[in-house]
Design a protein around this motif. Sequence first.
Motif, PDB file in Angstrom:
ATOM      1  N   SER A 243     -28.137  28.939 -19.011  1.00  0.00           N
ATOM      2  CA  SER A 243     -28.150  29.067 -20.471  1.00  0.00           C
ATOM      3  C   SER A 243     -29.524  28.800 -21.080  1.00  0.00           C
ATOM      4  CB  SER A 243     -27.128  28.124 -21.096  1.00  0.00           C
ATOM      5  OG  SER A 243     -27.445  26.767 -20.807  1.00  0.00           O
ATOM      6  N   ASP A 244     -30.371  28.035 -20.360  1.00  0.00           N
ATOM      7  CA  ASP A 244     -31.681  27.719 -20.918  1.00  0.00           C
ATOM      8  C   ASP A 244     -32.828  28.389 -20.175  1.00  0.00           C
ATOM      9  OD1 ASP A 244     -31.271  26.235 -18.647  1.00  0.00           O
ATOM     10  OD2 ASP A 244     -31.993  24.339 -19.483  1.00  0.00           O
ATOM     11  N   VAL A 245     -32.523  29.373 -19.347  1.00  0.00           N
ATOM     12  CA  VAL A 245     -33.557  30.175 -18.690  1.00  0.00           C
ATOM     13  C   VAL A 245     -33.227  31.650 -18.895  1.00  0.00           C
ATOM     14  CG1 VAL A 245     -34.170  28.459 -16.938  1.00  0.00           C
ATOM     15  CG2 VAL A 245     -32.340  30.107 -16.467  1.00  0.00           C
ATOM     16  N   ALA A 246     -34.234  32.490 -18.740  1.00  0.00           N
ATOM     17  CA  ALA A 246     -34.035  33.927 -18.960  1.00  0.00           C
ATOM     18  C   ALA A 246     -33.525  34.644 -17.711  1.00  0.00           C
ATOM     19  CB  ALA A 246     -35.346  34.568 -19.425  1.00  0.00           C
ATOM     20  N   VAL A 247     -33.646  33.987 -16.566  1.00  0.00           N
ATOM     21  CA  VAL A 247     -33.278  34.623 -15.300  1.00  0.00           C
ATOM     22  C   VAL A 247     -31.760  34.639 -15.142  1.00  0.00           C
ATOM     23  CG1 VAL A 247     -33.656  34.616 -12.810  1.00  0.00           C
ATOM     24  CG2 VAL A 247     -35.417  33.717 -14.341  1.00  0.00           C
ATOM     25  N   ARG A 248     -31.226  35.776 -14.713  1.00  0.00           N
ATOM     26  CA  ARG A 248     -29.772  35.912 -14.599  1.00  0.00           C
ATOM     27  C   ARG A 248     -29.298  36.336 -13.205  1.00  0.00           C
ATOM     28  NH1 ARG A 248     -30.230  33.398 -18.447  1.00  0.00           N
ATOM     29  NH2 ARG A 248     -29.442  33.723 -20.566  1.00  0.00           N
ATOM     30  N   VAL A 249     -30.196  36.834 -12.369  1.00  0.00           N
ATOM     31  CA  VAL A 249     -29.775  37.351 -11.065  1.00  0.00           C
ATOM     32  C   VAL A 249     -30.691  36.830  -9.961  1.00  0.00           C
ATOM     33  CG1 VAL A 249     -28.756  39.454 -12.034  1.00  0.00           C
ATOM     34  CG2 VAL A 249     -31.156  39.465 -11.301  1.00  0.00           C
ATOM     35  N   HIS A 250     -30.181  36.882  -8.740  1.00  0.00           N
ATOM     36  CA  HIS A 250     -30.984  36.551  -7.557  1.00  0.00           C
ATOM     37  C   HIS A 250     -30.388  37.305  -6.373  1.00  0.00           C
ATOM     38  CE1 HIS A 250     -28.353  33.076  -5.791  1.00  0.00           C
ATOM     39  NE2 HIS A 250     -27.604  33.879  -6.508  1.00  0.00           N
ATOM     40  N   ALA A 251     -31.021  37.166  -5.209  1.00  0.00           N
ATOM     41  CA  ALA A 251     -30.547  37.857  -4.001  1.00  0.00           C
ATOM     42  C   ALA A 251     -30.361  36.818  -2.902  1.00  0.00           C
ATOM     43  CB  ALA A 251     -31.545  38.930  -3.578  1.00  0.00           C
ATOM     44  N   PRO A 252     -29.180  36.215  -2.829  1.00  0.00           N
ATOM     45  CA  PRO A 252     -28.943  35.149  -1.850  1.00  0.00           C
ATOM     46  C   PRO A 252     -28.467  35.685  -0.500  1.00  0.00           C
ATOM     47  CG  PRO A 252     -27.011  35.402  -3.225  1.00  0.00           C
ATOM     48  CD  PRO A 252     -28.025  36.419  -3.721  1.00  0.00           C
ATOM     49  N   VAL A 253     -28.592  34.868   0.515  1.00  0.00           N
ATOM     50  CA  VAL A 253     -27.934  35.126   1.789  1.00  0.00           C
ATOM     51  C   VAL A 253     -26.459  34.773   1.625  1.00  0.00           C
ATOM     52  CG1 VAL A 253     -27.729  34.328   4.181  1.00  0.00           C
ATOM     53  CG2 VAL A 253     -29.997  34.740   3.184  1.00  0.00           C
ATOM     54  N   THR A 254     -25.592  35.669   2.031  1.00  0.00           N
ATOM     55  CA  THR A 254     -24.147  35.433   1.920  1.00  0.00           C
ATOM     56  C   THR A 254     -23.480  35.620   3.278  1.00  0.00           C
ATOM     57  OG1 THR A 254     -23.750  37.746   1.306  1.00  0.00           O
ATOM     58  CG2 THR A 254     -24.087  36.174  -0.495  1.00  0.00           C
ATOM     59  N   ASP A 255     -22.244  35.176   3.368  1.00  0.00           N
ATOM     60  CA  ASP A 255     -21.433  35.344   4.585  1.00  0.00           C
ATOM     61  C   ASP A 255     -22.105  34.758   5.821  1.00  0.00           C
ATOM     62  OD1 ASP A 255     -19.492  36.750   3.102  1.00  0.00           O
ATOM     63  OD2 ASP A 255     -20.629  38.605   3.313  1.00  0.00           O
ATOM     64  N   LEU A 256     -22.819  33.663   5.621  1.00  0.00           N
ATOM     65  CA  LEU A 256     -23.447  32.963   6.734  1.00  0.00           C
ATOM     66  C   LEU A 256     -22.927  31.532   6.747  1.00  0.00           C
ATOM     67  CD1 LEU A 256     -25.727  33.201   8.978  1.00  0.00           C
ATOM     68  CD2 LEU A 256     -27.179  32.010   7.319  1.00  0.00           C
ATOM     69  N   ASP A 257     -22.251  31.154   7.809  1.00  0.00           N
ATOM     70  CA  ASP A 257     -21.713  29.806   7.944  1.00  0.00           C
ATOM     71  C   ASP A 257     -22.690  28.966   8.757  1.00  0.00           C
ATOM     72  OD1 ASP A 257     -20.282  27.495   8.261  1.00  0.00           O
ATOM     73  OD2 ASP A 257     -18.757  28.362   9.583  1.00  0.00           O
ATOM     74  N   PRO A 258     -23.453  28.087   8.115  1.00  0.00           N
ATOM     75  CA  PRO A 258     -24.417  27.274   8.869  1.00  0.00           C
ATOM     76  C   PRO A 258     -23.781  26.482  10.000  1.00  0.00           C
ATOM     77  CG  PRO A 258     -24.797  27.067   6.517  1.00  0.00           C
ATOM     78  CD  PRO A 258     -23.494  27.787   6.673  1.00  0.00           C
ATOM     79  N   ALA A 259     -22.531  26.036   9.799  1.00  0.00           N
ATOM     80  CA  ALA A 259     -21.862  25.234  10.815  1.00  0.00           C
ATOM     81  C   ALA A 259     -21.591  26.016  12.097  1.00  0.00           C
ATOM     82  CB  ALA A 259     -20.550  24.680  10.267  1.00  0.00           C
ATOM     83  N   ALA A 260     -21.645  27.329  12.007  1.00  0.00           N
ATOM     84  CA  ALA A 260     -21.474  28.154  13.204  1.00  0.00           C
ATOM     85  C   ALA A 260     -22.758  28.217  14.029  1.00  0.00           C
ATOM     86  CB  ALA A 260     -21.039  29.566  12.811  1.00  0.00           C
TER      87      ALA A 260
END
Length: 407
Positions: A42-59
């Motif tokens: 709400s207090d920054v202009a940035v709305r999107v990013h490109a994260p790593v998904t579907d990765l289980d670190p515990a694996a």
Amino acid sequence: MEKAVITGMGVVSPIGNDLAELESNLFAGRHGIVPIDHFDTSDVAVRVHAPVTDLDPAAHFTGPQLRRLDGYSRFGLIAARQAVRDSGLLDSIDPYRLGVFMSNSGLGGVGTVLGESETMREQGPRRVSPALIPKWTANILAGLVAIEAGARGPAVSHTAACAASSVSVGEGLRAIRHGYADAVICGGGEASSHKLVMAGFQNLRALTASEDPDRASIPFDRERAGFVIGEGGAALVLESESRARSRGATIYAEVSGYGTTSDASHITAPAEDGEPIDRAIADALAEAGEKDETVYVNAHGTGTVKNDQVEAASIGRMFGDRALVSSTKSMTGHMLGAAGAAEAIAAVLSIRRGAAPPTAGTAEIDEDMKIDVVRGRARTAELSRAVSLSLGFGGHNVCLVVDRAEG
């Protein structure tokens, strides 16, 4: 003088957590940009990013290991493991002839720093983790990969902002070519999708404020307005050609040229005339040997107004109408310290596939850019050479040339 060939590759990215998944999404033009949901925007202009998904670190790591690893090291380690496994070189190499050049943009374990700062504020210095320093430092990924691989040759992290892992690949080429190593694990990792980092980039006017994931990262587009922060890890195993062939290794491509220069101009903006970029390209091409044929150029292509303008002009001067150009940051976002290695992998895949990936989301090219930007869908082409460009704050310019391996 030895040639340096690529015998292993690995990646963790917003569009795939292994090589096959990355390739499928890359050439289909599928991006990994999503709305930010891990902090209040709400207090920054940035709305999107490109994260790593579907990765289980515990694996991939035990509980104690996870507590000792920042996110950037996790991503880089997983990518390096993939590349080493892909290469199959560990059973036969002298550990003192195996190097590790794994880098970070220089931000290091920024997530760790933020978390431990909060711990100290709330609970006091005695509660700060003893793992803070090794998790934080930008060089630790090279050490971690060396420990896992048993590599006792040079283990170095190159700090060159967003060009860091491209420098690592280029220096890997030099180490092999000049006989300092028989193989080098090269690449980088980054995990900087944090509010503080985004606020800093935002106040530099480097990040897009777009709320539309499909039109957020649009390099070379006339409506471009900044980049999207991405994260991940990427690694390549470079090996002397004679050694690779003697053991019957799969050879993906050859890294044949490397050029690096400094703008010596401004801490964040590229030199207006683009001459240092020209020189980095010229040096890399001189080392690789000229080819009068179509070349795929994986541009740095951040989507910032000035970078794209200066870079496009340089590509036009150096390649004329022989270049098919795209920016894979349109799909992965800007992976910062991991970007160069990830984009070198994209260059290799382009040669092997005979196609240039699209610049997803980009529609109308800025009218003063006289380059052929691949848009919409991947474009089939006879390719035996690809060029990967990386530029970084501080004026770092890096060009890598990748050629189809002979034989």
